[in-house]
Design a protein around this motif. Structure first.
Motif, PDB file in Angstrom:
ATOM      1  N   ARG A 116      -7.422   3.482   4.502  1.00 35.18           N
ATOM      2  CA  ARG A 116      -7.158   1.986   3.109  1.00 35.18           C
ATOM      3  C   ARG A 116      -8.449   1.293   2.506  1.00 35.18           C
ATOM      4  NH1 ARG A 116      -5.732   2.122   8.363  1.00 35.18           N
ATOM      5  NH2 ARG A 116      -6.501   0.639   9.526  1.00 35.18           N
ATOM      6  N   ARG A 117      -9.269   1.681   3.196  1.00 37.02           N
ATOM      7  CA  ARG A 117     -10.979   1.242   2.412  1.00 37.02           C
ATOM      8  C   ARG A 117     -11.247   2.004   0.919  1.00 37.02           C
ATOM      9  NH1 ARG A 117     -16.023   2.533   5.610  1.00 37.02           N
ATOM     10  NH2 ARG A 117     -14.238   1.545   7.367  1.00 37.02           N
ATOM     11  N   TYR A 118     -10.502   3.245   1.139  1.00 36.18           N
ATOM     12  CA  TYR A 118     -11.419   3.079  -0.561  1.00 36.18           C
ATOM     13  C   TYR A 118      -9.679   3.654  -1.113  1.00 36.18           C
ATOM     14  CZ  TYR A 118     -15.369   6.134  -0.099  1.00 36.18           C
ATOM     15  OH  TYR A 118     -16.546   6.585   0.024  1.00 36.18           O
ATOM     16  N   LYS A 119      -8.553   3.066  -0.792  1.00 41.17           N
ATOM     17  CA  LYS A 119      -7.405   2.936  -1.412  1.00 41.17           C
ATOM     18  C   LYS A 119      -6.324   1.871  -1.027  1.00 41.17           C
ATOM     19  CE  LYS A 119      -6.967   7.825  -2.628  1.00 41.17           C
ATOM     20  NZ  LYS A 119      -6.343   9.090  -2.460  1.00 41.17           N
ATOM     21  N   LYS A 120      -7.214   1.127  -1.242  1.00 38.92           N
ATOM     22  CA  LYS A 120      -6.380  -0.667  -0.985  1.00 38.92           C
ATOM     23  C   LYS A 120      -5.015  -0.882  -2.160  1.00 38.92           C
ATOM     24  CE  LYS A 120     -11.075  -3.490   0.529  1.00 38.92           C
ATOM     25  NZ  LYS A 120     -11.990  -4.265   0.235  1.00 38.92           N
ATOM     26  N   VAL A 121      -4.183  -1.153  -0.457  1.00 44.40           N
ATOM     27  CA  VAL A 121      -2.250  -1.259  -1.536  1.00 44.40           C
ATOM     28  C   VAL A 121      -2.712  -2.894  -2.389  1.00 44.40           C
ATOM     29  CG1 VAL A 121      -0.571  -1.503  -1.273  1.00 44.40           C
ATOM     30  CG2 VAL A 121      -2.370   0.472  -0.466  1.00 44.40           C
ATOM     31  N   ASN A 122      -2.659  -3.129  -3.146  1.00 43.54           N
ATOM     32  CA  ASN A 122      -2.387  -4.761  -4.185  1.00 43.54           C
ATOM     33  C   ASN A 122      -0.815  -4.635  -4.076  1.00 43.54           C
ATOM     34  OD1 ASN A 122      -2.287  -3.048  -6.850  1.00 43.54           O
ATOM     35  ND2 ASN A 122      -4.738  -3.447  -6.324  1.00 43.54           N
TER      36      ASN A 122
END
Length: 223
Positions: A116-122
């Motif tokens: 989640r930290r590396y691939k934050k879902v916007n």
């Protein structure tokens, strides 16, 4: 699926962890030899689990080389109890340090946190072709096929978390933990919320189109 590169010379331990994480759609590829691990196409993996006591090359050296060349989250998994190992590992670029022995559930939680930290879902990432849902985080609103869903704060938090873990099995404990609006932190309250969500999105527990129950684990958002 989350693809994990593991460099671990304890093959029995690696196999146990691999079998546990497989139920969460996480695939581990393990290398006992650190040199083989470093040449395994690291950029094709989502995360690295790294032991420190390895044949021919210290894990801290492996960590430094990976940090220098790649942008990948690293979890050091080691039985070495020296505090300096942990400090050095984090200083040279590891993202997390999990001392052995540990419960595989904890490793699963650490992996999810780092992903989640590396691939934050916007918002733009949530507009996927394989999902009927869309999140507008600024407006605190979730849409189903472009129609806004009228949600309570707890319902929003649960559905938002499930959307960000789209396609992955999520434990009941995770859902309860990540729902700050849930006053009663018990499973019964979660069941009530899931039931209300199903009603609001036109879903069925017997023939689920969106929220699938995963026996012994929790739930999975599939639509």
């Amino acid at each position: 699926m989350i693809n994990v590169l593991m460099i671990e010379d304890d093959t029995e331990f690696a196999e146990i962890l691999s079998e546990y994480l497989a139920q969460y759609n996480i695939k581990i590829t393990n290398y006992e030899d650190p040199y083989l691990g470093l040449s395994a196409g690291i950029k094709n993996y989502d995360i690295l689990i790294l032991d420190l006591t390895l044949p021919g090359m210290d894990g801290l050296e492996v960590c430094k080389e990976v940090v220098d060349k790649y942008d990948i989250p690293i979890i050091i998994s080691s039985a070495r109890s020296d505090v300096s190992d942990k400090v050095i590992g984090l200083q040279i670029g590891a993202d997390d340090y999990l001392p052995k022995p540990y419960d595989p559930k904890e490793m699963y939680a650490r992996i999810q946190s780092l992903i989640r930290r590396y691939k934050k879902v916007n918002t733009s990432e949530d507009e996927r072709s394989d999902s009927d849902f869309r999140i507008d985080e600024k407006r605190h609103q979730i849409f189903l096929k472009d129609d806004p869903i009228n949600l309570t704060p707890a319902e929003y938090e649960i559905l938002e978390y499930m959307l960000k873990q789209h396609g992955f099995s999520i434990s009941r404990e995770q859902l309860v933990y990540n729902c700050k609006s849930l006053k009663d932190k018990g499973s019964k309250s979660l069941d009530v919320i899931i039931g209300r969500l199903r009603t609001k999105i036109g879903d069925s527990s017997k023939e689920p189109k969106y929220i699938q129950s995963v026996r012994g684990i929790g739930y999975k958002l599939i639509g």
